[in-house]
Design a protein around this motif. Structure first.
Motif, PDB file in Angstrom:
ATOM      1  N   ALA A  90       0.836  -1.203   0.000  1.00  0.00           N
ATOM      2  CA  ALA A  90       0.000   0.000   0.000  1.00  0.00           C
ATOM      3  C   ALA A  90       0.869   1.251   0.000  1.00  0.00           C
ATOM      4  O   ALA A  90       0.555   2.253  -0.664  1.00  0.00           O
ATOM      5  CB  ALA A  90      -0.927  -0.011   1.215  1.00  0.00           C
ATOM      6  N   ARG A  94       0.907   3.963  -3.037  1.00  0.00           N
ATOM      7  CA  ARG A  94       0.640   5.390  -2.797  1.00  0.00           C
ATOM      8  C   ARG A  94       1.752   6.249  -3.395  1.00  0.00           C
ATOM      9  O   ARG A  94       1.488   7.331  -3.937  1.00  0.00           O
ATOM     10  CB  ARG A  94       0.506   5.659  -1.296  1.00  0.00           C
ATOM     11  N   ARG A  99      -4.235   2.785  -7.027  1.00  0.00           N
ATOM     12  CA  ARG A  99      -5.192   2.188  -6.093  1.00  0.00           C
ATOM     13  C   ARG A  99      -4.690   0.809  -5.674  1.00  0.00           C
ATOM     14  O   ARG A  99      -4.209   0.034  -6.513  1.00  0.00           O
ATOM     15  CB  ARG A  99      -6.557   2.073  -6.760  1.00  0.00           C
ATOM     16  N   VAL A 113      -4.687  -3.963   9.933  1.00  0.00           N
ATOM     17  CA  VAL A 113      -5.727  -3.411   9.069  1.00  0.00           C
ATOM     18  C   VAL A 113      -5.646  -1.887   9.069  1.00  0.00           C
ATOM     19  O   VAL A 113      -5.705  -1.239   8.012  1.00  0.00           O
ATOM     20  CB  VAL A 113      -7.125  -3.879   9.532  1.00  0.00           C
ATOM     21  N   ALA A 114      -5.476  -1.315  10.255  1.00  0.00           N
ATOM     22  CA  ALA A 114      -5.354   0.138  10.355  1.00  0.00           C
ATOM     23  C   ALA A 114      -4.125   0.645   9.613  1.00  0.00           C
ATOM     24  O   ALA A 114      -4.165   1.706   8.980  1.00  0.00           O
ATOM     25  CB  ALA A 114      -5.301   0.550  11.827  1.00  0.00           C
ATOM     26  N   ARG A 117      -4.763   0.749   5.846  1.00  0.00           N
ATOM     27  CA  ARG A 117      -5.611   1.905   5.516  1.00  0.00           C
ATOM     28  C   ARG A 117      -4.852   3.214   5.676  1.00  0.00           C
ATOM     29  O   ARG A 117      -5.054   4.160   4.898  1.00  0.00           O
ATOM     30  CB  ARG A 117      -6.859   1.873   6.389  1.00  0.00           C
ATOM     31  N   HIS A 118      -3.977   3.279   6.654  1.00  0.00           N
ATOM     32  CA  HIS A 118      -3.168   4.487   6.857  1.00  0.00           C
ATOM     33  C   HIS A 118      -2.296   4.769   5.638  1.00  0.00           C
ATOM     34  O   HIS A 118      -2.052   5.933   5.293  1.00  0.00           O
ATOM     35  CB  HIS A 118      -2.293   4.312   8.102  1.00  0.00           C
ATOM     36  N   GLY A 120      -3.160   4.182   2.689  1.00  0.00           N
ATOM     37  CA  GLY A 120      -4.036   4.465   1.556  1.00  0.00           C
ATOM     38  C   GLY A 120      -4.646   3.256   0.893  1.00  0.00           C
ATOM     39  O   GLY A 120      -5.316   3.373  -0.143  1.00  0.00           O
ATOM     40  N   HIS A 122      -7.051  -0.268   0.531  1.00  0.00           N
ATOM     41  CA  HIS A 122      -8.403  -0.723   0.843  1.00  0.00           C
ATOM     42  C   HIS A 122      -8.324  -2.193   1.270  1.00  0.00           C
ATOM     43  O   HIS A 122      -7.526  -2.957   0.726  1.00  0.00           O
ATOM     44  CB  HIS A 122      -9.323  -0.581  -0.366  1.00  0.00           C
ATOM     45  N   CYS A 123      -9.169  -2.591   2.213  1.00  0.00           N
ATOM     46  CA  CYS A 123      -9.138  -3.958   2.727  1.00  0.00           C
ATOM     47  C   CYS A 123     -10.399  -4.715   2.348  1.00  0.00           C
ATOM     48  O   CYS A 123     -11.511  -4.220   2.552  1.00  0.00           O
ATOM     49  CB  CYS A 123      -8.983  -3.956   4.249  1.00  0.00           C
TER      50      CYS A 123
END
Length: 353
Positions: A90, A94, A99, A113-114, A117-118, A120, A122-123
């Motif tokens: 990820a 970015r 994406r 998971v966080a 997402r941090h 950028g 998607h899970c």
């Protein structure tokens, strides 16, 4: 040069510049008791910008896919992962403005998971960890994207002959130590890419070191190592994230491994907690798996009157598992033995009074 080639050249340069900015990871000496003549080292892969060993893999996978022409300026990137590879991918996605979708087991630690997402990403969660492969392939197909597929490409995307790979780094950093050529290098296997890199490098450079892979008890890898006809396992899934798999992955190369040690989940979790206290910093459960295997080897070396060094990996930080292996309620719910391997841990790695 056309627009696509211009974008590709810029994308490769962005990733190479990121690598140039990155310093090597530290090699930490771990004090041992009751093991005269034996030295233990942890290579701290948690110090990468994305916090784990998988930062190296993600960088290699991106360069491999870019230079193969599989990624363009509008490509959606998809990966099947237990978390750490997805965090790193990820990050690189970015950097390139792309994406990224991670297909991960629903049981993945919330902190991972966080982190995805941090960065950028998607899970997409799946209940059965065995579904991550097919789901990732389907999402890539439906989005017209590219499935990075770490489990297939890890061993071929990494430059195992040197060029700053993890094996090259280990031997370079060990050069001034008491036992510069390790008797053993110990790592886990998730994709199998790290063990393939280290095993090949040892042979390429003619070192006498042995490679041991520490494997969770519910994984297929140690079973396949003993019997090549075993390709999958069913039943319980290990609670040690990042290593061990239910199927033999294409990047796993048993031929370059000298020994495998199967480690119970309870022992891995307890060792992660113990080494975290010894070092004064959090270490994830796969590091615990490595430590259990190292102590078994140290015990054998002591019994044989042997001397030498052992190098293993600090794979990722314990903070990513605050809600799992460092949470007493979670450990109790998993019915894990809170005293697993305690005597050996305390014998060789005593806690300061």
């Amino acid at each position: 040069m056309n627009t696509q080639r211009e974008w590709l050249a810029r994308a490769v340069e962005i990733i190479r510049a990121e690598q140039h900015r990155s310093a090597d990871t530290h090699l930490i000496g771990v004090p041992l008791a009751h093991a005269p003549g034996i030295d233990l080292y942890l290579k701290d892969e948690s110090s990468h910008p994305t916090g784990s060993l998988k930062h190296r893999l993600a960088r290699s996978l991106f360069l491999h896919a870019l230079c193969n022409g599989w990624i363009g300026p509008e490509t959606t990137l998809v990966e099947s992962s237990s978390g750490s590879t997805a965090v790193s991918e990820a990050y690189f996605a970015r950097l390139l403005g792309l994406r990224f979708i991670a297909v991960i087991p629903a049981a993945t630690a919330a902190e991972k998971v966080a982190a995805i997402r941090h960065q950028g990403g998607h899970c997409h969660m799946v209940d059965d960890p065995r579904q991550v492969y097919d789901t990732a392939e389907r999402i890539a197909r439906e989005t017209g994207g590219h499935y990075l597929d770490q489990f297939t490409y890890a061993e071929r995307a990494t430059d195992w002959r040197g060029n700053g790979c993890i094996a090259d780094s280990i031997f370079d950093q060990m050069a001034r130590e008491r036992h510069p050529v390790p008797a053993w290098i110990v790592c886990g296997a998730g994709t199998g890419g790290t063990s393939a890199t280290i095993g090949r490098f040892i042979r390429y450079r003619g070192f006498s070191s042995n490679l041991c892979v520490a494997d969770p008890e519910h994984s297929v890898f140690h079973r396949h190592f003993a019997d090549r006809s075993v390709l999958t396992v069913t039943g319980p899934v290990s609670c040690v994230e990042g290593i061990g798999r239910p199927r033999v992955e294409p990047s796993f190369m048993p031929e370059v491994i000298d020994r495998m040690i199967a480690v119970p989940d309870s022992a891995s979790i307890m060792a992660a907690r113990h080494i975290s206290r010894v070092l004064g910093r959090g270490c994830g459960p796969s590091t615990g798996t490595n430590i259990v295997a190292c102590l078994e080897l140290i015990g054998e070396m002591v019994a044989a009157g042997a001397s030498g060094s052992i190098v293993t990996l600090l794979c990722d930080p314990g903070e990513r598992y605050a809600s799992t292996c460092f949470d007493d309620a979670w450990v109790a719910a998993k019915q894990l033995d809170t005293h697993a391997g305690a005597a050996r841990l305390q014998h060789f790695l005593p806690l300061a009074v």
